[in-house]
Design a protein around this motif. Structure first.
Motif, PDB file in Angstrom:
ATOM      1  N   SER A  27       0.864  -1.011  -0.014  1.00  0.00           N
ATOM      2  CA  SER A  27       0.009  -0.180  -0.028  1.00  0.00           C
ATOM      3  C   SER A  27       0.966   1.413  -0.057  1.00  0.00           C
ATOM      4  O   SER A  27       0.560   2.250  -0.829  1.00  0.00           O
ATOM      5  CB  SER A  27      -1.052  -0.107   1.109  1.00  0.00           C
ATOM      6  N   GLU A  28       2.082   1.251   0.783  1.00  0.00           N
ATOM      7  CA  GLU A  28       2.791   2.550   1.007  1.00  0.00           C
ATOM      8  C   GLU A  28       3.580   2.760  -0.324  1.00  0.00           C
ATOM      9  O   GLU A  28       3.701   3.940  -0.904  1.00  0.00           O
ATOM     10  CB  GLU A  28       3.830   2.243   2.230  1.00  0.00           C
ATOM     11  N   MET A  40      -5.216   6.485  -6.894  1.00  0.00           N
ATOM     12  CA  MET A  40      -5.213   6.587  -5.341  1.00  0.00           C
ATOM     13  C   MET A  40      -5.540   5.099  -4.794  1.00  0.00           C
ATOM     14  O   MET A  40      -6.586   4.558  -5.222  1.00  0.00           O
ATOM     15  CB  MET A  40      -5.728   7.648  -4.608  1.00  0.00           C
ATOM     16  N   LEU A  41      -4.842   4.642  -3.894  1.00  0.00           N
ATOM     17  CA  LEU A  41      -5.315   3.573  -3.134  1.00  0.00           C
ATOM     18  C   LEU A  41      -5.522   3.680  -1.778  1.00  0.00           C
ATOM     19  O   LEU A  41      -4.535   4.061  -0.737  1.00  0.00           O
ATOM     20  CB  LEU A  41      -4.201   2.424  -2.858  1.00  0.00           C
ATOM     21  N   LEU A  45     -10.742   2.287   7.047  1.00  0.00           N
ATOM     22  CA  LEU A  45     -10.325   3.063   8.409  1.00  0.00           C
ATOM     23  C   LEU A  45      -9.672   1.908   9.449  1.00  0.00           C
ATOM     24  O   LEU A  45      -8.574   1.941   9.787  1.00  0.00           O
ATOM     25  CB  LEU A  45     -11.451   3.805   9.387  1.00  0.00           C
ATOM     26  N   LYS A  46     -10.209   0.596   9.367  1.00  0.00           N
ATOM     27  CA  LYS A  46     -10.003  -0.328  10.157  1.00  0.00           C
ATOM     28  C   LYS A  46      -8.586  -0.925   9.544  1.00  0.00           C
ATOM     29  O   LYS A  46      -7.436  -1.199  10.317  1.00  0.00           O
ATOM     30  CB  LYS A  46     -10.894  -1.519  10.136  1.00  0.00           C
ATOM     31  N   THR A  47      -8.322  -0.909   8.315  1.00  0.00           N
ATOM     32  CA  THR A  47      -7.045  -1.435   7.623  1.00  0.00           C
ATOM     33  C   THR A  47      -6.203  -0.205   7.760  1.00  0.00           C
ATOM     34  O   THR A  47      -5.176  -0.701   8.117  1.00  0.00           O
ATOM     35  CB  THR A  47      -7.464  -1.444   5.978  1.00  0.00           C
ATOM     36  N   SER A  48      -6.525   0.977   7.781  1.00  0.00           N
ATOM     37  CA  SER A  48      -5.345   2.053   7.982  1.00  0.00           C
ATOM     38  C   SER A  48      -4.854   1.648   9.434  1.00  0.00           C
ATOM     39  O   SER A  48      -3.760   2.169   9.712  1.00  0.00           O
ATOM     40  CB  SER A  48      -6.040   3.247   8.024  1.00  0.00           C
ATOM     41  N   GLU A  84      -9.321  -3.933   3.529  1.00  0.00           N
ATOM     42  CA  GLU A  84     -10.156  -3.362   2.359  1.00  0.00           C
ATOM     43  C   GLU A  84      -9.113  -1.934   2.003  1.00  0.00           C
ATOM     44  O   GLU A  84      -9.237  -1.051   2.601  1.00  0.00           O
ATOM     45  CB  GLU A  84     -11.253  -3.246   2.859  1.00  0.00           C
ATOM     46  N   PHE A  85      -9.064  -1.869   0.813  1.00  0.00           N
ATOM     47  CA  PHE A  85      -8.815  -0.780   0.056  1.00  0.00           C
ATOM     48  C   PHE A  85      -9.860  -0.286  -1.214  1.00  0.00           C
ATOM     49  O   PHE A  85     -10.341  -0.969  -1.748  1.00  0.00           O
ATOM     50  CB  PHE A  85      -7.380  -0.837  -0.485  1.00  0.00           C
TER      51      PHE A  85
END
Length: 330
Positions: A27-28, A40-41, A45-48, A84-85
């Motif tokens: 992701s980064e 953009m990916l 919130l939970k994934t973050s 989830e993205f």
């Protein structure tokens, strides 16, 4: 345009191989490589929150120690984690959701039905490979850590009546040493270590449906394998892998966006062909996500840069599911 669609992806591999670290670094690095495009990916919130903790853990590997201990320097997860993205066009609502299922490695043995169903449902599968277990001491620890025979048996069960295209990505992790010194050897060992699975994908009823590629990922970057310490675990020998920092001892993942490049390349071709064939999962999930011209062009540009040399390779693509020659046409 309809609302967001969900593409299901599973990260398949034993506990402790580095699946969660892969998704965090992926992701980064996607964000870094798409800064000048409309892509953009965006993590949910939970994934973050999960990735924020994991990123801090990865970076802390370089704090006040010359050597990183254990299988990759981080512990395996013990609970199911879903990532989830939203793959979005800048300035607009989400176009498609990428749903990564990172199940605990213990479930490979304890929850056979769920794992098999997951393989059946997911159009894209990432097989996480512990590279030192595959490479060191002539692959002595490969069967114990990576469990290639068990992984193969799962695919043989889930794919026995396959009628739809699938993308399978072999992802060697903790491979910094081998990518610096002899990437061709790493690729050869993937061929050898997963020969039964690769041969299965080449069966007449599967070779036109299964696309298989190898994308080595350096989730930490500035480390390399150092040594193995064998310990006794329940009366059996078990390895602890150690890694040493290089001269530039900072967190610097490399090539972690490559699975996403291949994923988009595959989906673009599915989008092109979906008007001719009905497939249970991917066709429904894709919908009209590439009808936006700017979004589609940005996706094409990003997907063009899939690496195919220096340890990276397309093992199988009989039907040309990675062929982008017509993806730019409307």
């Amino acid at each position: 345009m309809e609302g967001p669609r969900k593409i299901k992806i599973t990260v398949f591999g034993p506990r402790g191989v580095g699946k969660t670290s892969l998704l965090t670094a992926m992701s980064e690095q996607f964000d870094r490589t798409t800064q000048k495009t409309v892509l953009m990916l965006r993590p949910e919130l939970k994934t973050s929150l999960i990735m924020q903790d994991k990123r801090a853990e990865l970076k802390s590997c370089f704090d006040n120690q010359d050597e990183l201990e254990a299988r990759g320097g981080i512990k395996g997860t013990t609970e199911t984690q879903d990532f989830e993205f939203s793959l979005v066009k800048a300035g607009m609502d989400a176009s498609v959701k990428l749903f990564f299922k990172d199940f605990p490695g213990k479930d490979l043995i304890s929850d056979i039905e769920s794992v098999t169903n997951l393989l059946d449902e997911c159009g894209i599968v990432l097989i996480a490979i512990d590279a030192p277990a595959l490479m060191e001491e002539d692959g002595r620890w490969h069967d114990l850590i990576n469990k290639p025979n068990l992984v193969t048996d799962y695919f043989k069960t889930a794919y026995q009546n396959l009628k739809e295209p699938r993308l399978v990505i072999f992802v060697p992790l903790k491979c910094e040493k081998y990518m610096r010194q002899y990437p061709a050897n790493l690729l050869n060992r993937v061929h050898e270590g997963y020969s039964s699975l690769i041969e299965f994908f080449d069966k007449p009823n599967l070779r036109y449906h299964v696309v298989a590629v190898v994308t080595p990922i350096q989730t930490l970057g500035n480390v390399e394998f150092s040594r193995i310490k064998v310990q006794n675990l329940n009366g059996h020998p078990y390895p602890q892998f150690y890694f040493r920092k290089t001269n530039t001892a900072t967190y610097a993942p490399r090539d972690c966006e490559q699975p996403l490049r291949y994923l988009l390349r595959f989906l673009l071709k599915i989008h092109l062909e979906q008007r001719f064939v009905i497939w249970k999962y991917l066709r429904k999930a894709l919908g009209d996500i590439f009808e936006d011209i700017a979004f589609k062009e940005a996706a094409i540009e990003f997907a063009k840069n899939c690496k195919t040399t220096g340890g990276f390779a397309i093992l199988q693509d009989e039907e040309g599911w990675l062929n982008m020659s017509r993806c730019g046409r409307r």
